[in-house]
Design a protein around this motif. Structure first.
Motif, PDB file in Angstrom:
ATOM      1  N   GLU A  27      63.371  60.709   9.489  1.00 35.00           N
ATOM      2  CA  GLU A  27      62.442  59.984  10.355  1.00 35.00           C
ATOM      3  C   GLU A  27      61.010  60.182   9.883  1.00 35.00           C
ATOM      4  OE1 GLU A  27      62.989  60.176  14.684  1.00 35.00           O
ATOM      5  OE2 GLU A  27      64.650  61.564  14.302  1.00 35.00           O
ATOM      6  N   GLN A  29      56.954  58.893  11.662  1.00 31.72           N
ATOM      7  CA  GLN A  29      56.434  58.692  13.020  1.00 31.72           C
ATOM      8  C   GLN A  29      56.948  57.404  13.646  1.00 31.72           C
ATOM      9  OE1 GLN A  29      52.161  58.979  13.360  1.00 31.72           O
ATOM     10  NE2 GLN A  29      52.150  58.458  15.518  1.00 31.72           N
ATOM     11  N   ASN A  30      57.041  56.342  12.850  1.00 32.63           N
ATOM     12  CA  ASN A  30      57.376  55.036  13.414  1.00 32.63           C
ATOM     13  C   ASN A  30      58.608  54.374  12.792  1.00 32.63           C
ATOM     14  OD1 ASN A  30      55.003  54.457  15.307  1.00 32.63           O
ATOM     15  ND2 ASN A  30      53.962  55.058  13.404  1.00 32.63           N
ATOM     16  N   ALA A  49      62.553  50.136  11.979  1.00 32.99           N
ATOM     17  CA  ALA A  49      61.396  50.477  12.805  1.00 32.99           C
ATOM     18  C   ALA A  49      61.888  51.095  14.109  1.00 32.99           C
ATOM     19  CB  ALA A  49      60.581  49.228  13.102  1.00 32.99           C
ATOM     20  N   LYS A  50      61.159  52.064  14.635  1.00 29.48           N
ATOM     21  CA  LYS A  50      61.548  52.659  15.909  1.00 29.48           C
ATOM     22  C   LYS A  50      61.295  51.697  17.067  1.00 29.48           C
ATOM     23  CE  LYS A  50      61.032  57.522  14.587  1.00 29.48           C
ATOM     24  NZ  LYS A  50      60.344  58.815  14.850  1.00 29.48           N
ATOM     25  N   ALA A  51      60.179  51.001  17.021  1.00 29.07           N
ATOM     26  CA  ALA A  51      59.875  50.019  18.060  1.00 29.07           C
ATOM     27  C   ALA A  51      60.546  48.700  17.718  1.00 29.07           C
ATOM     28  CB  ALA A  51      58.368  49.828  18.182  1.00 29.07           C
ATOM     29  N   LEU A  63      50.871  49.770  10.813  1.00 32.26           N
ATOM     30  CA  LEU A  63      52.072  50.531  10.435  1.00 32.26           C
ATOM     31  C   LEU A  63      52.601  50.159   9.050  1.00 32.26           C
ATOM     32  CD1 LEU A  63      54.109  50.433  13.788  1.00 32.26           C
ATOM     33  CD2 LEU A  63      52.383  52.086  13.037  1.00 32.26           C
ATOM     34  N   GLU A  66      52.664  52.948   6.305  1.00 34.28           N
ATOM     35  CA  GLU A  66      53.746  53.888   6.601  1.00 34.28           C
ATOM     36  C   GLU A  66      55.099  53.265   6.267  1.00 34.28           C
ATOM     37  OE1 GLU A  66      55.851  56.128  10.408  1.00 34.28           O
ATOM     38  OE2 GLU A  66      53.897  55.179  10.678  1.00 34.28           O
ATOM     39  N   ARG A  67      55.288  52.012   6.638  1.00 35.49           N
ATOM     40  CA  ARG A  67      56.531  51.294   6.328  1.00 35.49           C
ATOM     41  C   ARG A  67      56.833  51.322   4.837  1.00 35.49           C
ATOM     42  NH1 ARG A  67      55.607  45.095   6.562  1.00 35.49           N
ATOM     43  NH2 ARG A  67      54.465  45.745   4.691  1.00 35.49           N
TER      44      ARG A  67
END
Length: 215
Positions: A27, A29-30, A49-51, A63, A66-67
């Motif tokens: 994992e 953060q996102n 994606a978490k969201a 994001l 980070e992605r």
């Protein structure tokens, strides 16, 4: 992939919003990475994606760095372990069943197929347009302009956005990879879930990333 648990989205159930813990192996953060049900090849996994977001092209601008970094890290490790890693995404496409689609189809996630052959040329025959890009960000910026798209990427510097589907089969990327590997019957993960193998892959990858972080 796990069809148990999960949470409801405005459109219904989406298991990628709350994935099975035994399948998740890394994992940020996102984003998270998990072994997928129906492994067509050893090391088969997803980056999601978490969201809940409709596609990787719809990820919030804040994001995207980070992605890209999270995918690159996992892809590099998989390539070291298994060989070149093919990355795909069915962007905003209902790909699961002919008469209905699962809500996870519209939850942003990449499919990663380590050690397999490129299927970009085959995939292009199912779309009216295919354009090549040198970076993930450039490819997804273009993908955002299309109602539906398929991303295929045989290596980090070669990414293809296929748009305007032409009678595209369901689970196209999985089917093409399974066919290339001589196992077309494995294309449908619901018919051939192989959960025990998926859990084993998750354990292997979890250990690999723990070892890498300790180096």
């Amino acid at each position: 992939m796990d069809t148990t648990g999960g949470q409801e989205t405005p459109g219904g159930h989406c298991f990628l919003c709350s994935p099975s813990p035994e399948l998740v192996f890394l994992e940020s953060q996102n984003f998270y990475a998990l072994a997928g049900l129906g492994p067509v090849v050893d090391g088969y996994c997803l980056v999601a994606a978490k969201a809940h977001s409709r596609s990787m092209a719809d990820i919030a601008p804040t994001l995207r760095t980070e992605r890209d970094a999270f995918l690159a890290m996992i892809r590099t490790r998989l390539a070291t372990m298994y060989g070149a890693c093919l990355v795909t995404e069915h962007g905003r496409m209902a790909v699961c069943a002919a008469d209905e689609h699962d809500h996870h189809c519209f939850h942003a996630h990449f499919l990663l197929f380590p050690g397999t052959q490129d299927v970009s040329s085959l995939a292009s025959s199912y779309f009216a347009q295919t354009i090549e890009f040198p970076t993930l960000s450039a490819a997804l910026n273009d993908a955002a302009l299309h109602p539906e798209y398929l991303l295929t990427s045989p290596d980090p510097s070669r990414l293809f956005i296929h748009s305007t589907p032409l009678n595209t089969p369901r689970q196209l990327a999985r089917f093409l990879v399974a066919w290339k590997n001589g196992n077309p019957h494995l294309a449908d993960w619901k018919v051939w879930p192989q959960r025990e193998r998926a859990v084993s892959i998750a354990n292997t990858l979890r250990a690999a990333f723990v070892s890498e972080n300790q180096c």
